[in-house]
Design an enzyme around this catalytic site. Structure first.
Site, PDB file in Angstrom:
ATOM      1  N   HIS A 285       0.855  -1.236   0.040  1.00 31.78           N
ATOM      2  CA  HIS A 285       0.055   0.256   0.180  1.00 31.78           C
ATOM      3  C   HIS A 285       0.851   1.482  -0.229  1.00 31.78           C
ATOM      4  CE1 HIS A 285      -3.198   3.118   0.662  1.00 31.78           C
ATOM      5  NE2 HIS A 285      -4.013   1.850   0.909  1.00 31.78           N
ATOM      6  N   ASP A 339      -7.416  -5.507   0.640  1.00 37.93           N
ATOM      7  CA  ASP A 339      -8.298  -6.629  -0.012  1.00 37.93           C
ATOM      8  C   ASP A 339      -8.032  -7.735  -0.604  1.00 37.93           C
ATOM      9  OD1 ASP A 339      -9.927  -4.420  -2.213  1.00 37.93           O
ATOM     10  OD2 ASP A 339      -7.989  -4.394  -3.292  1.00 37.93           O
TER      11      ASP A 339
HETATM   12  C1  SDX Z   1      -6.456  -0.500  -2.671  1.00 44.17           C
HETATM   13  O1  SDX Z   1      -4.320   3.952  -2.400  1.00 44.17           O
HETATM   14  C2  SDX Z   1      -5.754   3.348  -1.507  1.00 44.17           C
HETATM   15  O2  SDX Z   1      -5.610   4.007  -0.602  1.00 44.17           O
HETATM   16  C3  SDX Z   1      -5.913   2.305  -1.829  1.00 44.17           C
HETATM   17  C4  SDX Z   1      -7.166   2.041  -1.712  1.00 44.17           C
HETATM   18  C5  SDX Z   1      -8.558   2.228  -1.114  1.00 44.17           C
HETATM   19  O3  SDX Z   1      -8.802   2.134  -0.302  1.00 44.17           O
HETATM   20  O4  SDX Z   1      -8.402   2.558  -1.432  1.00 44.17           O
HETATM   21  O5  SDX Z   1      -6.721   0.644  -0.023  1.00 44.17           O
HETATM   22  C6  SDX Z   1      -7.000  -0.158  -1.844  1.00 44.17           C
HETATM   23  O6  SDX Z   1      -6.074  -0.014  -4.145  1.00 44.17           O
HETATM   24  C7  SDX Z   1      -5.500  -1.466  -2.434  1.00 44.17           C
HETATM   25  C8  SDX Z   1      -4.820  -2.038  -3.378  1.00 44.17           C
HETATM   26  C9  SDX Z   1      -4.828  -3.220  -4.067  1.00 44.17           C
HETATM   27  N1  SDX Z   1      -3.825  -3.419  -5.232  1.00 44.17           N
HETATM   28  C10 SDX Z   1      -3.160  -4.481  -4.662  1.00 44.17           C
HETATM   29  O7  SDX Z   1      -3.483  -5.187  -3.352  1.00 44.17           O
HETATM   30  C11 SDX Z   1      -1.975  -4.746  -6.056  1.00 44.17           C
HETATM   31  C12 SDX Z   1      -0.944  -5.675  -5.649  1.00 44.17           C
HETATM   32  N2  SDX Z   1      -0.645  -4.087  -4.796  1.00 44.17           N
HETATM   33  C13 SDX Z   1       0.782  -3.093  -5.294  1.00 44.17           C
HETATM   34  O8  SDX Z   1       0.761  -3.485  -7.164  1.00 44.17           O
HETATM   35  C14 SDX Z   1       1.152  -2.160  -4.717  1.00 44.17           C
HETATM   36  O9  SDX Z   1       1.171  -2.411  -4.156  1.00 44.17           O
HETATM   37  C15 SDX Z   1      -0.260  -0.777  -4.543  1.00 44.17           C
HETATM   38  C16 SDX Z   1      -0.557  -0.456  -6.282  1.00 44.17           C
HETATM   39  C17 SDX Z   1      -1.019  -1.390  -3.503  1.00 44.17           C
HETATM   40  C18 SDX Z   1       1.091   0.162  -3.975  1.00 44.17           C
HETATM   41  O10 SDX Z   1       2.005   0.371  -5.184  1.00 44.17           O
HETATM   42  P1  SDX Z   1       2.835   1.566  -5.148  1.00 44.17           P
HETATM   43  O11 SDX Z   1       2.819   2.384  -3.749  1.00 44.17           O
HETATM   44  O12 SDX Z   1       2.861   2.246  -5.796  1.00 44.17           O
HETATM   45  O13 SDX Z   1       3.893   0.443  -4.741  1.00 44.17           O
HETATM   46  P2  SDX Z   1       4.883   0.021  -5.832  1.00 44.17           P
HETATM   47  O14 SDX Z   1       4.303  -0.332  -6.957  1.00 44.17           O
HETATM   48  O15 SDX Z   1       5.948   1.428  -6.830  1.00 44.17           O
HETATM   49  O16 SDX Z   1       6.093  -0.772  -5.431  1.00 44.17           O
HETATM   50  C19 SDX Z   1       6.840  -0.465  -4.242  1.00 44.17           C
HETATM   51  C20 SDX Z   1       8.424  -1.688  -4.229  1.00 44.17           C
HETATM   52  C21 SDX Z   1       8.670  -2.394  -5.281  1.00 44.17           C
HETATM   53  O17 SDX Z   1      10.115  -2.614  -5.302  1.00 44.17           O
HETATM   54  P3  SDX Z   1      11.121  -2.329  -5.802  1.00 44.17           P
HETATM   55  O18 SDX Z   1      11.304  -2.188  -7.063  1.00 44.17           O
HETATM   56  O19 SDX Z   1      11.163  -0.841  -4.628  1.00 44.17           O
HETATM   57  O20 SDX Z   1      12.519  -3.352  -5.039  1.00 44.17           O
HETATM   58  O21 SDX Z   1       7.234  -2.951  -3.443  1.00 44.17           O
HETATM   59  C22 SDX Z   1       7.312  -3.651  -4.052  1.00 44.17           C
HETATM   60  C23 SDX Z   1       7.649  -2.792  -5.731  1.00 44.17           C
HETATM   61  O22 SDX Z   1       8.403  -4.295  -6.277  1.00 44.17           O
HETATM   62  N3  SDX Z   1       6.167  -4.007  -4.138  1.00 44.17           N
HETATM   63  C24 SDX Z   1       5.497  -5.202  -4.267  1.00 44.17           C
HETATM   64  C25 SDX Z   1       4.329  -5.614  -3.909  1.00 44.17           C
HETATM   65  N4  SDX Z   1       3.732  -3.708  -3.601  1.00 44.17           N
HETATM   66  C26 SDX Z   1       5.080  -3.070  -4.163  1.00 44.17           C
HETATM   67  N5  SDX Z   1       6.115  -6.229  -4.231  1.00 44.17           N
HETATM   68  C27 SDX Z   1       5.142  -7.781  -4.172  1.00 44.17           C
HETATM   69  N6  SDX Z   1       4.128  -7.826  -3.972  1.00 44.17           N
HETATM   70  C28 SDX Z   1       3.217  -6.668  -3.722  1.00 44.17           C
HETATM   71  N7  SDX Z   1       1.757  -6.418  -3.458  1.00 44.17           N
END
Ligand code: SDX
Length: 406
Positions: A285, A339
């Site tokens: 998140h 989620d």
């Molecule tokens: C919701 O924003 C809100 O408030 C949303 C929400 C709401 O109530 O409205 O809370 C609802 O959308 C929840 C999120 C649902 N999505 C997922 O579960 C999909 C999986 N999660 C992600 O893709 C991710 O964590 C996000 C989209 C939620 C957040 O993305 P960010 O902040 O842009 O983070 P990022 O993708 O740039 O990742 C940063 C780092 C990366 O590693 P590095 O490249 O720095 O080494 O964290 C890692 C990412 O690879 N990472 C993950 C990960 N989430 C972040 N690695 C593995 N699995 C994950 N889920």
């Protein structure tokens, strides 16, 4: 309180000097995904992502999930205060009176392909409400109240209607003797729901009702800032919520748990997923560095349902995944988000997987409308700038003068 970031702290990446606007002292700065960049001021919701605390208008969400109803919470979010008994009764009554949707909308939904995703059906149906109600009275309090009531009332009816229509059935009418969540479950299943199931579903709606400037709410505020109608605001937010990085993840979590299959496969599956840089659905998140407080409550709600209606072995896989992921991803601040456990609750309630995100939309309509009102209260159209990375100015070339491959 969540840490507040100044614009200076929020910007990290410098653009080439050539892209600098003439009046600014230095090059414009760019932060992908606007991370940490304040894009509005808001009094609706606060997230403390380090302590895992979420409040709506100052009230902790766990207190609301335990004691409030979705309609009371929606009232709090949209109008800013907990309602009096009179205000709550009035709001409940108004919503109840506006649950029905026009036969024309139901007929339109009958033309949608049954194989289409219910989020697309909802986006189209929500937008179609704008055809029925005038759009030019945005600052008339009566118009605002009516739009709020209509959207809160009709979105669940439209979700349930598409569910029956795609099964080849006629939608059923709302039941006036049933409260908001019980009525939705009734319209979906054609059966009056068990009272525990209805109460837990209502708590789920409370937990999903608002979450500050998430992608769909940002989208709602951008749309609202053009002074378009609230139906377009909600329709644009529904489209944004549908994506798998946002609300759509709840559906994908169950697909992922299916794919893992059993507890003994969790560790290998996760290691392989991390090695191939796969995103683990329901984890991570932008705001939280700890487990999302909503995930904690949803997990408890799932367990309550298992006690009453029987265990789900998919939950064991989910818990093992959370445990193993705590070692691998926890050090990066990646934990279960809202989620991760919601789908397990809905699955136990017998709700089809592709309705999970529309249900998120039913709840989030309250937050979108709160932001719509707030945006109109101090509106300025959103129009950020960009850092141009394309080619320098160049002439148009006639076809015969262009290089063979470009
Ligand atoms: C919701 O924003 C809100 O408030 C949303 C929400 C709401 O109530 O409205 O809370 C609802 O959308 C929840 C999120 C649902 N999505 C997922 O579960 C999909 C999986 N999660 C992600 O893709 C991710 O964590 C996000 C989209 C939620 C957040 O993305 P960010 O902040 O842009 O983070 P990022 O993708 O740039 O990742 C940063 C780092 C990366 O590693 P590095 O490249 O720095 O080494 O964290 C890692 C990412 O690879 N990472 C993950 C990960 N989430 C972040 N690695 C593995 N699995 C994950 N889920």
């Amino acid at each position: 309180m969540a840490a507040k970031t100044t614009p200076e702290e929020a910007t990290t990446t410098s653009a080439p000097a050539a892209a600098s606007p003439a009046a600014s002292p230095g090059p414009p700065l760019f932060r992908p995904g606007l991370e940490g960049v304040p894009a509005t001021q808001s009094a609706i919701c606060d997230i403390d992502g380090h302590r895992g605390v979420l409040t709506y208008r100052g009230v902790p969400v766990d207190q609301l999930a335990r004691n409030s109803s979705f309609l009371e919470t929606a009232y709090l979010l949209i109008w800013g205060e907990l309602p009096t008994i009179f205000q709550l009764n009035d709001f409940q009554h108004e919503v109840q009176m506006h649950r029905r949707v026009s036969f024309r909308i139901r007929d339109m939904m009958k033309c949608f392909p049954a194989s289409g995703h219910p989020m697309d059906a909802l986006q189209a149906s929500a937008a179609s409400l704008g055809l029925f109600y005038s759009r030019r009275a945005l600052y008339d309090p009566q118009y605002v109240t009516e739009a709020v009531v209509r959207l809160i009332a009709k979105i669940p009816t439209m979700v349930a209607a598409f569910q029956l229509i795609r099964k080849g059935q006629d939608p059923i009418q709302p039941r006036d003797d049933l409260a908001y969540s019980a009525n939705f479950l009734y319209m979906l299943t054609e059966r009056e729901p068990d009272s525990l199931a209805a109460r837990i579903f209502d708590s789920c709606l409370i937990l999903h009702a608002e979450h500050s400037l998430n992608a769909s709410t940002f989208s709602a505020r951008v749309t609202a800032s053009t002074l378009t109608d609230p139906y377009a605001v909600v329709a644009s937010a529904v489209g944004t919520l549908a994506g798998p990085l946002h609300g759509g993840a709840n559906e994908d979590v169950l697909d992922m748990l299916d794919q893992i299959g059993s507890i003994d496969r969790v560790e290998d599956w996760l290691d392989q997923a991390i090695a191939s840089k796969q995103k683990i659905m329901g984890f991570g998140h932008r705001e939280y560095r700890v487990k999302d407080p909503r995930a904690v409550i949803l997990q408890g709600l799932a367990e309550e349902l298992f006690v009453r209606f029987g265990h789900d072995t998919m939950y064991d896989v989910a818990r093992r995944l959370e445990e193993v992921a705590a070692d691998r991803l926890g050090p990066k601040g990646i934990y279960p988000n809202v989620d991760f456990y919601s789908g397990l609750v809905y699955r136990k309630l017998g709700i089809p997987r592709d309705l999970f995100t529309p249900i998120f939309a039913i709840a989030r309509t309250a937050g979108w409308l709160a932001h719509w009102r707030e945006q109109l209260g101090a509106n300025r159209i959103y129009r950020p700038t960009q850092i141009y990375t394309g080619s320098a100015e160049r002439p148009w070339l006639p076809l015969e003068s262009r290089p063979a491959s470009s």
